[in-house]
Design a protein around this motif. Structure first.
Motif, short mmCIF file in Angstrom:
data_model
loop_
_atom_site.label_atom_id
_atom_site.label_comp_id
_atom_site.label_asym_id
_atom_site.label_seq_id
_atom_site.Cartn_x
_atom_site.Cartn_y
_atom_site.Cartn_z
N VAL A 183 0.86 -1.18 0.00
CA VAL A 183 0.00 0.00 0.00
C VAL A 183 0.89 1.24 0.00
O VAL A 183 1.78 1.37 0.85
CB VAL A 183 -0.92 0.03 1.23
CG1 VAL A 183 -1.75 1.32 1.26
CG2 VAL A 183 -1.83 -1.20 1.25
N TRP B 258 1.05 4.52 1.12
CA TRP B 258 0.34 5.39 2.06
C TRP B 258 0.50 6.87 1.73
O TRP B 258 -0.34 7.68 2.11
CB TRP B 258 0.83 5.12 3.48
CG TRP B 258 0.56 3.72 3.93
CD1 TRP B 258 1.44 2.69 4.01
CD2 TRP B 258 -0.70 3.17 4.34
NE1 TRP B 258 0.82 1.54 4.45
CE2 TRP B 258 -0.50 1.81 4.66
CE3 TRP B 258 -1.99 3.70 4.47
CZ2 TRP B 258 -1.52 0.98 5.11
CZ3 TRP B 258 -3.01 2.87 4.92
CH2 TRP B 258 -2.77 1.53 5.23
N ASN C 68 -6.89 4.68 -2.12
CA ASN C 68 -8.15 3.95 -2.04
C ASN C 68 -8.08 2.65 -2.83
O ASN C 68 -8.56 1.60 -2.37
CB ASN C 68 -9.28 4.83 -2.57
CG ASN C 68 -10.64 4.15 -2.47
OD1 ASN C 68 -11.21 4.01 -1.40
ND2 ASN C 68 -11.15 3.69 -3.61
N LEU D 169 -5.97 0.17 -0.84
CA LEU D 169 -6.69 -0.36 0.32
C LEU D 169 -7.68 -1.44 -0.11
O LEU D 169 -7.92 -2.40 0.62
CB LEU D 169 -7.42 0.78 1.05
CG LEU D 169 -6.54 1.80 1.77
CD1 LEU D 169 -7.39 2.93 2.34
CD2 LEU D 169 -5.72 1.14 2.88
N LEU E 34 -5.08 -4.89 0.35
CA LEU E 34 -5.58 -5.48 1.60
C LEU E 34 -6.52 -6.65 1.30
O LEU E 34 -6.52 -7.65 2.01
CB LEU E 34 -6.28 -4.43 2.44
CG LEU E 34 -5.42 -3.28 2.97
CD1 LEU E 34 -6.22 -2.40 3.92
CD2 LEU E 34 -4.17 -3.81 3.68
N VAL F 104 -11.31 -5.73 7.32
CA VAL F 104 -10.92 -5.48 5.92
C VAL F 104 -12.10 -5.79 5.00
O VAL F 104 -12.41 -5.02 4.07
CB VAL F 104 -9.69 -6.31 5.53
CG1 VAL F 104 -9.42 -6.19 4.02
CG2 VAL F 104 -8.46 -5.85 6.31
N SER G 16 -14.50 -3.07 4.89
CA SER G 16 -14.03 -1.88 4.16
C SER G 16 -14.13 -2.04 2.65
O SER G 16 -14.19 -1.05 1.92
CB SER G 16 -12.58 -1.57 4.55
OG SER G 16 -11.68 -2.50 3.94
N THR H 69 -14.53 0.95 -0.22
CA THR H 69 -13.46 1.32 -1.14
C THR H 69 -13.82 0.94 -2.57
O THR H 69 -13.49 1.66 -3.52
CB THR H 69 -12.14 0.63 -0.74
OG1 THR H 69 -12.35 -0.78 -0.61
CG2 THR H 69 -11.63 1.18 0.58
#
Length: 390
Positions: free
Chosen positions: A172, A174, A182, A185, A189, A342, A345, A349
């Motif tokens: 990722v 960051w 996005n 993620l 992930l 995750v 999410s 995302t």
């Protein structure tokens, strides 16, 4: 083929995203239900024993509870191993009217009575399995769980990198732009937890579809599941004054290991009392043995230790701890919690990726903010989602 898979991933994700979000969030709470429930409501689960006090007779405590709530029938008794834990009696008036009563076993005092339907984790479980919509909700969660399995597989196909982009797909960024972050993620992930969330969702189908449950028994036993019922008995004509204490003592001698004991009373008069004990000393969780007793006398009718269960039943008992992450205790619970968060999410995302695609595309910045060149979603001729699970 990748365009078709991307289209399928996108629209299946959009159609099931809200349900996946709810199920994943509630599932993350249920991972630590046994630890959080007493923490949220300590006055219900914990009692203080007077110095030198010993637990009172279970029969006497049961009579006290029954006398306090005459409109209810005793359904089950939950007895924990820890001396500081209260004894919890479940009383039932109907399937939708169950009262959980916590009792101080040293003083005989009723600590608190709570409607089961109002307890926090009861509501969380209803959301998780049925969306609080009963049979209709069960159908919806079952379909969404099946779709989620397809999303995991299609997401993996879309994530699969070319040789020169492998590093980009494994980490990722960051410090990248919001759009790139996005995407990472969602895709990166999603890749790291895909095996865990696929396994958890696959185990969840056992509660949604009877054929999945039967498939376990057909695989290991060669025959479908046969519901276990308490043996038929004739209740004793004369109720012994301490027959529940005798039931408890016999269970302790039969299953001489640590673990909570549950005494369950059948609604049918000609069925024996079912007593189960979970073995918390075992390497994996949900290792439970059963014994059956005559109501009123405490006479032992049948013993069903875990060791004598069929291979199908032993495999079926592993489904719940795998699904909840409790299989090997804290390590697997933490893995399950991270995976569930995750998973929760991913619909968010994924939706953001789709909304970004719908907007008029601007030339991407060079360097660290640039998205991977082989992301199908960012090409003008593609309608697919990049990776992960929406």
């Amino acid at each position: 083929m990748k365009k078709i898979i991307g289209w399928l991933h996108l629209w299946l994700g959009i159609s099931s995203g809200l349900v996946v979000l709810i199920v994943a969030l509630t599932g993350s709470l249920l991972v630590f239900e046994d630890e959080l429930d007493p923490l949220f409501h300590p006055s219900f689960f914990y009692v203080t024993a007077p110095a030198g006090a010993r637990p009172l007779s279970v029969d006497a405590l049961a009579k006290t509870v029954q006398a306090q709530y005459p409109g209810y029938k005793l359904y089950d008794i939950n007895i924990e191993q820890e001396a500081s834990r209260s004894m919890i009696f479940a009383l039932r008036k109907s399937k939708t009217d169950v009262l959980d009563v916590a009792v101080n076993q040293y003083t005989g005092t009723i600590v608190e009575a709570v409607k089961e339907q109002r307890r926090f984790f009861y509501v969380v479980l209803q959301l998780h399995r049925y969306l609080c919509m009963g049979a209709v909700g069960k159908v919806i969660t079952g379909i969404s769980c099946s779709i989620f399995l397809i999303l995991v597989l299609t997401g993996l196909v879309l994530w699969w990198p070319k040789r020169n982009t492998r590093r980009q797909r494994m980490q990722v960024k960051w410090d990248a732009s919001w759009k790139r972050l996005n995407w990472d993620l969602h895709a990166v992930l999603g890749f790291y937890v895909h095996i865990v969330i696929f396994t958890i969702a696959l185990m969840g189908l056992t509660w949604s579809y009877e054929w999945v449950n039967n498939l376990i028994f057909l695989t290991f036993d060669g025959k479908p599941y046969k519901k276990m019922t308490a043996p038929k008995v004739t209740p004793a004509k004369v109720m012994h004054t301490a027959y529940l204490d005798q039931v408890l003592a016999t269970t302790d001698s039969l299953f001489a290991y640590h673990g909570p004991i549950k005494i369950r009373f059948s609604e049918k008069k000609d069925e024996a009392i079912t007593v189960s004990r979970q073995n918390t000393d075992a390497a994996v969780s949900n290792i439970t043995s059963f014994a059956y007793f005559e109501k009123g006398s405490g006479k032992l009718v049948k013993v069903r230790p875990y060791e004598t269960e069929s291979r199908g039943m032993k495999a079926r008992r592993l489904v719940y701890p795998i699904h909840t992450g409790s299989l090997l205790g804290w390590p697997t619970k933490i893995i399950a919690l991270i995976a569930a968060l995750v998973a929760a999410s991913l619909p968010i995302t994924g939706l953001c990726i789709w909304l970004n695609r719908k907007k008029k595309k601007q030339p991407s910045k060079a360097g660290k903010n640039k998205l991977p060149d082989d992301v199908p979603l960012l090409r003008k001729d593609s309608v697919s989602s990049p990776a992960g699970i929406s």
